[in-house]
Design an enzyme around this catalytic site. Structure first.
Site, mmCIF file in Angstrom:
data_model
loop_
_atom_site.group_PDB
_atom_site.id
_atom_site.type_symbol
_atom_site.label_atom_id
_atom_site.label_comp_id
_atom_site.label_asym_id
_atom_site.label_seq_id
_atom_site.Cartn_x
_atom_site.Cartn_y
_atom_site.Cartn_z
ATOM 1 N N GLU A 152 0.819 -1.216 0.000
ATOM 2 C CA GLU A 152 0.000 0.000 0.000
ATOM 3 C C GLU A 152 0.852 1.265 0.000
ATOM 4 O O GLU A 152 0.517 2.246 -0.643
ATOM 5 C CB GLU A 152 -0.919 0.017 1.229
ATOM 6 N N ASP A 153 1.959 1.229 0.729
ATOM 7 C CA ASP A 153 2.683 2.476 1.004
ATOM 8 C C ASP A 153 4.024 2.635 0.301
ATOM 9 O O ASP A 153 4.694 3.651 0.467
ATOM 10 C CB ASP A 153 2.906 2.627 2.519
#
Ligand code: MN
Length: 699
Positions: free
Chosen positions: A76-77
């Site tokens: 996600e990051d």
């Protein structure tokens, strides 16, 4: 970093050295991937995945789950993809991380209570693997512990979601410690003042009670020892939120809630539970109606224990819980207590069967219970649902049977949406109407006033609701179209009899219906269109001019075909008539009118079976195109197909279909073309004939 050292120490306590090495590699990878990222709290980002993994080591989760926890925010990051994770740490870890990233994208938006249950089910269904949920719960727990650094309205949203969605899931899976902590933390952010007051009061009360509690503990321990019952006895603290709930639900003042002392007694076996219970009931009198046997009848999450409230010294209520160590382990860690690290499961299938095994084991361990099947059903439904859960554009969640398509969804929202849907967007991308929906999909149906169901839909809808509505609509449409056509046939017959159709009044119809017992005018007209009644017979009866002469039914004047009759008029596939061709209509009882060319060979066969023959002619202003088949025999030359196709296009005709077959040194091309009439077809054939490659053309 100290935290990562602690994590390694914790996993070393129960994982194989090779697995510990995997965790170490994952740690290094995660640190590198998150390098430079800072949490809202000011800590380096990697402290978060490490903390999440450490929550899971408490539950002794397996190496794949711990590795996935360490890597859970990488996709996600950071620019790293789930595929890269799978390549480096194996497919199972990749799937866990991917599953977590998918859950991250779901947000619980509505405030409707009924939706919360659906959202919980959707999360469970999407996770597919229990470990994904366990990691997600640990993730949420750590985020809640560090929530204070977020903005107030974000705090509120996350706390509410935790209270309504994640805490109940933890409870359902029997993760008692996580459940309680999630509740307390949510409560703290939702009602900061109430929380602060309660914490302060509990602290104060605890000081006063220490002495009393110690005395009571000693008394209980002594009594159990006298009766030779081996037991661990401890004082029990209620969590803040359950104190609050108790005050609310029973309208009790704080002092009364807190003045209840709680003890937990852990014994070695099932029988000792009841012996200990009897012993303690002998020590202090039980309060009537306060005894609960959750060993015989476990709670739906598998929780087992004996609960009783006793009347202590000076009339103080004492709550006791008695259970075995094994039951306690389940009470604390629930589903996770069975997720031992030993196994090296690789596929979702193996995981499912393992979870089934867990359910079976649990069922056996609960075999004294009469209610255990209900519990089993609950969990099975949660972990392996037969439903898919999808979002409407407004964020509402609908549950549909597995295998449902966009059309099922449309009918589920509303019959009118189903009847008028023309296309669908799934997750903001256009998709075919027969798209099978998956958990978490956001489905938006596009409707149009002219949209209507078609027969194809019946081949892929799953829900009986959609099926019956489609059938009903098609039937009504067919009846309507047949009736319209039937009315024209009737008017034709009236003309033949020399009666202007407008002379037939409502009164004529009422009498007709009464005399014939027909249900309605619409039915009679549809019957004519479907060949169940003869137009001449109905016309005579309506106009009261006596019975038809023998054979007169054949002699109404020609009926005009407009091409807009819908299902009521079909064009025979054997001869494919187009405007300009001499035609004839065949009407068989219960069927739609079939239009053939007059020279169609199939006409000479079927005369026997009670068919009615109608004189039909083309209307002068037909707008729609018709399919026609032509066969071209061409020389095998390069580019001949392209030349033929462009000649056809030049005459403004569309090619619907082409087939080839070899005929010796030649090739036969079988085209299905769309033309509006015979003239257009003649032009096409003329220009094709001019091509030297074309040997022969046959329609
Ligand atoms: Mn996270």
């Amino acid at each position: 970093m100290a935290d990562s050292a602690l994590l390694i120490r914790e996993v070393s306590a129960y994982l194989k050295p090779a697995d510990v090495e995997h965790v170490r590699e994952a740690l290094e990878f995660s640190k590198a991937a998150h390098a430079g990222q800072i949490r809202q709290s000011g800590d380096p980002f990697v402290s978060h995945p490490i903390a999440v993994a450490r929550i899971l080591t408490n539950l002794h989760l397996d190496v794949q789950a711990i590795v996935a926890a360490v890597l859970h925010d990488v996709v996600e990051d950071t620019p790293i993809t789930a595929d890269e994770i799978a390549a480096k740490f194996g497919e199972p870890v990749g799937e866990l991380v991917d599953g977590l990233s998918k859950l991250d994208r779901l947000q619980f938006e509505t405030r409707e209570d009924a939706q919360a249950e659906n959202f919980r089910k959707m999360l469970l269904a999407m996770a597919r693997d229990v470990r994904v949920i366990l990691i997600k719960l640990a993730d949420r727990l750590h985020n809640m512990r560090t929530l204070a650094s977020m903005s107030p309205d974000k705090c509120e949203r996350i706390a509410r979601e935790t209270m309504e969605i994640y805490a109940p899931i933890a409870n359902r899976l029997g993760l008692n410690d996580i459940y309680r902590e999630l509740q307390d933390l949510s409560f703290k952010f939702l009602h900061p003042n109430r929380y602060a007051v309660l914490v302060k009061a509990v602290k104060a009360a605890r000081g006063n009670r220490r002495e009393v509690l110690g005395k009571m503990l000693d008394t209980i321990r002594q009594r159990l020892a006298e009766y030779k019952i081996e037991a661990d006895v401890s004082g029990r603290e209620k969590n803040i939120y359950s104190i609050y709930k108790k005050m609310q639900s029973k309208s009790l003042p704080f002092a009364d809630v807190l003045d209840i002392y709680g003890f937990r007694v852990l014994v070695n076996d099932f029988v000792s539970c009841y012996v200990a219970l009897g012993t303690l009931h002998g020590l202090y009198k039980p309060i009537a109606g306060k005894f609960k046997d959750y060993i015989a009848i476990p709670k739906v999450n598998g929780y087992q224990s004996l609960h009783s409230t006793l009347c202590g010294p000076f009339g103080m209520p004492i709550e006791i819980q008695i259970r075995t160590h094994e039951m306690h382990r389940i009470a604390d860690a629930g589903v996770a207590s069975h997720w031992l690290y030993k196994s090296g499961h690789n596929s979702i299938k193996a995981l499912h069967s393992k979870t089934h095994q867990w359910l079976k084991d649990l069922l056996e361990s609960l075999s004294q219970s009469t209610d255990s099947t209900e519990f089993l059903e609950h969990l099975k439904v949660d972990l392996f649902p037969d439903e898919v859960y999808v979002f409407t554009p407004k964020g509402k969640i609908l549950s549909l049977p597995r295998g449902s398509t966009a059309v099922d969804f449309a009918y589920n929202v509303h019959t009118d949406i189903g009847n008028h849907c023309i296309s669908v967007n799934v997750n903001n991308e256009p998709a075919p109407l027969n798209t099978e929906l998956r958990n978490g999909d956001r489905v938006e149906i596009i409707t149009a006033p002219h949209g209507k169901p078609n027969l194809d839909w019946l081949s892929y809808v799953t829900t009986s609701k959609a099926r019956s509505h489609i059938r009903h609509f098609l039937k009504a449409m067919q009846t309507g179209e047949s009736a319209q056509f039937g009315e024209r046939m009737l008017n034709q017959a009236l003309h033949t009899l020399g009666i202007p159709p407008e002379d037939i009044t409502e009164a004529h119809w009422i009498r007709f219906l009464r005399d014939t017992g027909a249900k309605s005018r619409l039915d009679v007209l549809a019957d004519i269109g479907l060949g169940r009644r003869f137009n001449m017979v109905v016309a005579r009866k309506l106009a009261c001019i006596g019975e038809a002469l023998p054979n007169e039914t054949d002699y109404s004047s020609a009926l005009t075909i407009q091409g807009t009759e819908g299902m009521a008029v079909q064009f025979a596939k054997c001869c494919r008539p187009i405007p300009g061709d001499p035609i004839i209509g065949a009407l068989k009882s219960g069927h739609n009118l079939m239009v053939h060319t007059r020279d169609c060979p199939s006409l000479h066969k079927g005369r026997s079976s009670g068919e009615q023959w109608l004189d039909v002619v083309w209307s002068k202003d037909i707008q729609r195109p018709f399919d026609v088949g032509i066969k071209l025999v061409v020389a095998n030359r390069r580019g001949v197909l392209a030349k033929v196709a462009s000649a056809i296009a030049e005459e403004e005709s569309d090619i619907e279909n082409v087939n080839f077959s070899n005929e010796g040194e030649y090739t036969a091309l079988l085209f299905t073309l769309q033309v509006s009439n015979r003239l257009q077809l003649a032009n096409i054939m003329r220009s094709l004939r001019k091509m030297p490659e074309v040997i022969k053309i046959i329609r």
